[in-house]
Motif scaffolding. Structure first.
Motif, PDB file in Angstrom:
ATOM      1  N   SER A   1       0.923  -1.159  -0.035  1.00  0.00           N
ATOM      2  CA  SER A   1       0.199  -0.174  -0.096  1.00  0.00           C
ATOM      3  C   SER A   1       0.858   1.080   0.003  1.00  0.00           C
ATOM      4  O   SER A   1       0.390   2.579  -0.478  1.00  0.00           O
ATOM      5  CB  SER A   1      -1.016   0.108   1.437  1.00  0.00           C
ATOM      6  OG  SER A   1      -0.399  -0.303   2.284  1.00  0.00           O
ATOM      7  N   TYR A   2       2.118   1.240   0.404  1.00  0.00           N
ATOM      8  CA  TYR A   2       3.122   2.159   0.326  1.00  0.00           C
ATOM      9  C   TYR A   2       4.280   1.937  -0.552  1.00  0.00           C
ATOM     10  O   TYR A   2       5.516   2.568  -0.314  1.00  0.00           O
ATOM     11  CB  TYR A   2       3.429   2.595   1.816  1.00  0.00           C
ATOM     12  CG  TYR A   2       2.490   3.047   2.631  1.00  0.00           C
ATOM     13  CD1 TYR A   2       2.000   4.475   2.232  1.00  0.00           C
ATOM     14  CD2 TYR A   2       2.236   2.542   3.866  1.00  0.00           C
ATOM     15  CE1 TYR A   2       1.124   5.022   3.064  1.00  0.00           C
ATOM     16  CE2 TYR A   2       1.239   3.211   4.657  1.00  0.00           C
ATOM     17  CZ  TYR A   2       0.637   4.399   4.438  1.00  0.00           C
ATOM     18  OH  TYR A   2      -0.389   4.959   5.075  1.00  0.00           O
ATOM     19  N   GLY A   3       3.860   1.077  -1.682  1.00  0.00           N
ATOM     20  CA  GLY A   3       4.944   0.863  -2.446  1.00  0.00           C
ATOM     21  C   GLY A   3       5.022   1.790  -3.700  1.00  0.00           C
ATOM     22  O   GLY A   3       4.694   2.835  -3.636  1.00  0.00           O
ATOM     23  N   THR A   4       5.520   1.391  -4.762  1.00  0.00           N
ATOM     24  CA  THR A   4       5.462   2.327  -5.992  1.00  0.00           C
ATOM     25  C   THR A   4       4.308   3.223  -6.333  1.00  0.00           C
ATOM     26  O   THR A   4       3.457   2.751  -6.244  1.00  0.00           O
ATOM     27  CB  THR A   4       5.992   1.363  -7.242  1.00  0.00           C
ATOM     28  OG1 THR A   4       6.982   0.757  -6.970  1.00  0.00           O
ATOM     29  CG2 THR A   4       6.188   2.372  -8.393  1.00  0.00           C
ATOM     30  N   GLY A   5       4.430   4.515  -6.257  1.00  0.00           N
ATOM     31  CA  GLY A   5       3.429   5.343  -6.550  1.00  0.00           C
ATOM     32  C   GLY A   5       2.965   6.010  -5.341  1.00  0.00           C
ATOM     33  O   GLY A   5       2.053   7.083  -5.545  1.00  0.00           O
TER      34      GLY A   5
END
Length: 198
Positions: free
Chosen positions: A123-127
């Motif tokens: 959920s706090y990865g890429t993007g």
């Protein structure tokens, strides 16, 4: 004939100047990294950053275990960043903005616009902006060239990845500061990095 060739050369130089303006130098955009230059940064942590095949590249930490950051010499408040980047599937990278300082960089003192396809909490990865704005579903950046467009205007933060808005949030924790490019793991390349103050 000579006069014609001089005239043609003049027209070509004028066209080149105009295309340089369209490239972004005269409308407020400052290019910090392009295919020929690494730019002027302070480094926090050590990685093997180098210009290679037209991109600023790192693929290993060279001192200790902590990530490496290339930190801008200038501080920015309201701005847009355009960055072209390539990572492999295992990379951990990101662009950290409005950092409260420049000697130590992390997601607690900066906004971290993440590049991390295999982050344990996607959920706090890429993007995403770590601990500020989640992304659902998380886009994948590995194995291709991508473009980030990041806008910070007052408390309004917008992130666009490859033309798709991934973050549109209000947050006022960090008002201004330098920004940084991160190398954490894998292969990370930045082909172009530009910033424009608003």
């Amino acid at each position: 004939m000579k006069r014609l060739s001089i005239l043609a050369a003049g027209l070509l130089m004028g066209a080149a100047a105009l295309s340089g303006m369209a490239y972004g130098q005269s409308d407020g955009w400052v290019t910090l990294v392009d295919g020929t230059k690494m730019g002027d940064w302070s480094e926090v942590g050590k990685a093997n950053w180098e210009m290679k095949d037209g991109a600023l590249t790192a693929d290993k930490i060279t001192d200790g275990k902590d990530p490496s950051y290339l930190v801008s010499k200038n501080s920015y408040k309201d701005f847009q960043i355009k960055a072209e980047f390539w990572t492999d599937d295992d990379a951990n990278s990101g662009i950290f903005i409005r950092c409260d300082g420049s000697a130590k960089i992390d997601a607690k003192i900066c906004y971290e616009v993440n590049i991390f396809d295999k982050r344990p909490d996607p959920s706090y990865g890429t993007g995403a902006i770590v601990d500020v704005a989640k992304v659902e579903p998380m886009p994948k950046a590995g194995g291709k060239w991508n473009t980030y467009e990041i806008t910070a205007h007052g408390p309004h933060l917008v992130v666009v990845l490859n033309g798709q808005k991934t973050v549109d949030v209000q947050d006022s924790k960090h008002a201004s500061g330098p920004f940084a490019l991160q190398y954490g793991s894998g292969v990370v390349k930045f082909r172009k990095v530009q910033i424009k103050q608003l």
